[in-house]
Motif scaffolding. Structure first.
Motif, PDB file in Angstrom:
ATOM      1  N   PRO A  49       3.344   2.571   3.113  1.00  0.00           N
ATOM      2  CA  PRO A  49       2.438   1.426   2.710  1.00  0.00           C
ATOM      3  C   PRO A  49       1.011   2.024   2.034  1.00  0.00           C
ATOM      4  O   PRO A  49       0.239   2.635   2.662  1.00  0.00           O
ATOM      5  N   ASP A  50       0.599   1.451   0.943  1.00  0.00           N
ATOM      6  CA  ASP A  50      -0.810   1.612   0.298  1.00  0.00           C
ATOM      7  C   ASP A  50      -1.596   0.392   0.443  1.00  0.00           C
ATOM      8  O   ASP A  50      -1.559  -0.653  -0.220  1.00  0.00           O
ATOM      9  N   PRO A  51      -2.583   0.566   1.502  1.00  0.00           N
ATOM     10  CA  PRO A  51      -3.256  -0.634   1.598  1.00  0.00           C
ATOM     11  C   PRO A  51      -4.232  -1.196   0.494  1.00  0.00           C
ATOM     12  O   PRO A  51      -4.297  -2.154   0.386  1.00  0.00           O
ATOM     13  N   ALA A  52      -4.461   0.024  -0.513  1.00  0.00           N
ATOM     14  CA  ALA A  52      -5.186  -0.503  -1.781  1.00  0.00           C
ATOM     15  C   ALA A  52      -4.372  -1.376  -2.354  1.00  0.00           C
ATOM     16  O   ALA A  52      -5.097  -2.223  -3.038  1.00  0.00           O
ATOM     17  N   ALA A  53      -3.268  -1.165  -2.709  1.00  0.00           N
ATOM     18  CA  ALA A  53      -2.295  -1.959  -3.454  1.00  0.00           C
ATOM     19  C   ALA A  53      -1.977  -3.418  -2.737  1.00  0.00           C
ATOM     20  O   ALA A  53      -2.157  -4.197  -3.549  1.00  0.00           O
ATOM     21  N   GLN A  92      -4.192  -5.021  -0.728  1.00  0.00           N
ATOM     22  CA  GLN A  92      -5.532  -5.563  -0.913  1.00  0.00           C
ATOM     23  C   GLN A  92      -5.768  -6.009  -2.106  1.00  0.00           C
ATOM     24  O   GLN A  92      -6.450  -7.255  -2.218  1.00  0.00           O
ATOM     25  N   LEU A  93      -5.684  -5.324  -3.353  1.00  0.00           N
ATOM     26  CA  LEU A  93      -5.762  -5.911  -4.708  1.00  0.00           C
ATOM     27  C   LEU A  93      -4.850  -7.044  -4.953  1.00  0.00           C
ATOM     28  O   LEU A  93      -5.314  -7.885  -5.589  1.00  0.00           O
ATOM     29  N   SER A  94      -3.512  -6.990  -4.424  1.00  0.00           N
ATOM     30  CA  SER A  94      -2.666  -8.105  -4.586  1.00  0.00           C
ATOM     31  C   SER A  94      -3.227  -9.337  -3.947  1.00  0.00           C
ATOM     32  O   SER A  94      -3.124 -10.351  -4.654  1.00  0.00           O
ATOM     33  N   LEU A  95      -3.524  -9.244  -2.738  1.00  0.00           N
ATOM     34  CA  LEU A  95      -4.124 -10.604  -2.017  1.00  0.00           C
ATOM     35  C   LEU A  95      -5.490 -10.892  -2.756  1.00  0.00           C
ATOM     36  O   LEU A  95      -5.729 -12.242  -2.987  1.00  0.00           O
ATOM     37  N   ALA A  96      -6.371 -10.168  -2.858  1.00  0.00           N
ATOM     38  CA  ALA A  96      -7.532 -10.488  -3.724  1.00  0.00           C
ATOM     39  C   ALA A  96      -7.282 -11.154  -5.110  1.00  0.00           C
ATOM     40  O   ALA A  96      -8.236 -12.066  -5.291  1.00  0.00           O
ATOM     41  N   GLN A 123     -10.351  -5.683   2.579  1.00  0.00           N
ATOM     42  CA  GLN A 123     -11.189  -4.669   2.756  1.00  0.00           C
ATOM     43  C   GLN A 123     -10.620  -3.227   3.199  1.00  0.00           C
ATOM     44  O   GLN A 123     -11.126  -2.206   2.975  1.00  0.00           O
ATOM     45  N   GLY A 124      -9.115  -3.317   3.168  1.00  0.00           N
ATOM     46  CA  GLY A 124      -8.123  -2.147   3.233  1.00  0.00           C
ATOM     47  C   GLY A 124      -8.319  -1.565   4.626  1.00  0.00           C
ATOM     48  O   GLY A 124      -7.901  -0.601   4.936  1.00  0.00           O
ATOM     49  N   ARG A 125      -8.549  -2.469   5.759  1.00  0.00           N
ATOM     50  CA  ARG A 125      -8.639  -1.867   6.954  1.00  0.00           C
ATOM     51  C   ARG A 125      -7.543  -1.933   7.692  1.00  0.00           C
ATOM     52  O   ARG A 125      -7.387  -1.236   8.641  1.00  0.00           O
ATOM     53  N   THR A 126      -6.654  -2.968   7.287  1.00  0.00           N
ATOM     54  CA  THR A 126      -5.289  -3.078   7.848  1.00  0.00           C
ATOM     55  C   THR A 126      -4.106  -3.485   6.788  1.00  0.00           C
ATOM     56  O   THR A 126      -4.769  -3.976   5.706  1.00  0.00           O
ATOM     57  N   ILE A 127      -2.953  -3.511   6.951  1.00  0.00           N
ATOM     58  CA  ILE A 127      -1.937  -3.620   6.025  1.00  0.00           C
ATOM     59  C   ILE A 127      -1.269  -5.138   6.434  1.00  0.00           C
ATOM     60  O   ILE A 127      -0.609  -5.702   5.780  1.00  0.00           O
ATOM     61  N   LEU A 181       4.838 -10.539  -3.971  1.00  0.00           N
ATOM     62  CA  LEU A 181       3.504 -10.529  -3.206  1.00  0.00           C
ATOM     63  C   LEU A 181       3.424  -8.950  -2.912  1.00  0.00           C
ATOM     64  O   LEU A 181       2.443  -8.359  -3.059  1.00  0.00           O
ATOM     65  N   LEU A 182       4.611  -8.555  -2.536  1.00  0.00           N
ATOM     66  CA  LEU A 182       4.591  -6.970  -2.072  1.00  0.00           C
ATOM     67  C   LEU A 182       5.068  -6.099  -3.151  1.00  0.00           C
ATOM     68  O   LEU A 182       5.041  -4.725  -3.035  1.00  0.00           O
ATOM     69  N   SER A 183       5.243  -6.548  -4.584  1.00  0.00           N
ATOM     70  CA  SER A 183       5.585  -5.714  -5.547  1.00  0.00           C
ATOM     71  C   SER A 183       4.462  -4.697  -5.773  1.00  0.00           C
ATOM     72  O   SER A 183       5.086  -3.543  -6.431  1.00  0.00           O
ATOM     73  N   PRO A 184       3.403  -4.781  -5.643  1.00  0.00           N
ATOM     74  CA  PRO A 184       2.582  -3.692  -6.104  1.00  0.00           C
ATOM     75  C   PRO A 184       2.867  -2.247  -5.268  1.00  0.00           C
ATOM     76  O   PRO A 184       2.656  -1.204  -5.631  1.00  0.00           O
ATOM     77  N   LEU A 185       3.500  -2.440  -3.924  1.00  0.00           N
ATOM     78  CA  LEU A 185       4.088  -1.400  -3.142  1.00  0.00           C
ATOM     79  C   LEU A 185       5.077  -0.694  -4.160  1.00  0.00           C
ATOM     80  O   LEU A 185       4.873   0.783  -3.993  1.00  0.00           O
TER      81      LEU A 185
END
Length: 87
Positions: A9-13, A15-19, A48-52, A72-76
């Motif tokens: 999993p990519d936390p950055a993807a 976090q951007l999706s949620l934000a 903030q990417g500290r957890t997924i 919601l999870l499609s960026p992954l």
């Protein structure tokens, strides 16, 4: 036969999706927390990417946004698409 392991999993993807979704609706962390049943702290840590988070976390978020979990999870998935055929 080559077995390809699933992508990490990519936390950055995530976090951007949620934000992005939260900003599109103009919701504060408190508003999303109330709608999802998750803590404000959990939402902040994801953005903030500290957890997924867990699958249950993302299910609650999808329900709060009234969208399918897959959307919601499609960026992954997009971040790990195999390259297309060479032409």
């Amino acid at each position: 036969m080559t077995i390809i392991p699933p992508p990490e999993p990519d936390p950055a993807a995530l976090q951007l999706s949620l934000a992005r979704l939260r900003a599109q609706r103009g919701w504060s962390y408190d508003q999303l927390a109330a709608r999802s049943g998750l803590s404000r702290r959990t939402l902040i840590e994801i953005e903030q990417g500290r957890t997924i988070g867990t699958l249950a976390t993302w299910h609650a978020l999808a329900h709060a946004f009234c969208i399918p979990l897959g959307d919601l999870l499609s960026p992954l998935c997009a971040a790990h698409e195999p390259p297309g055929p060479e032409v």
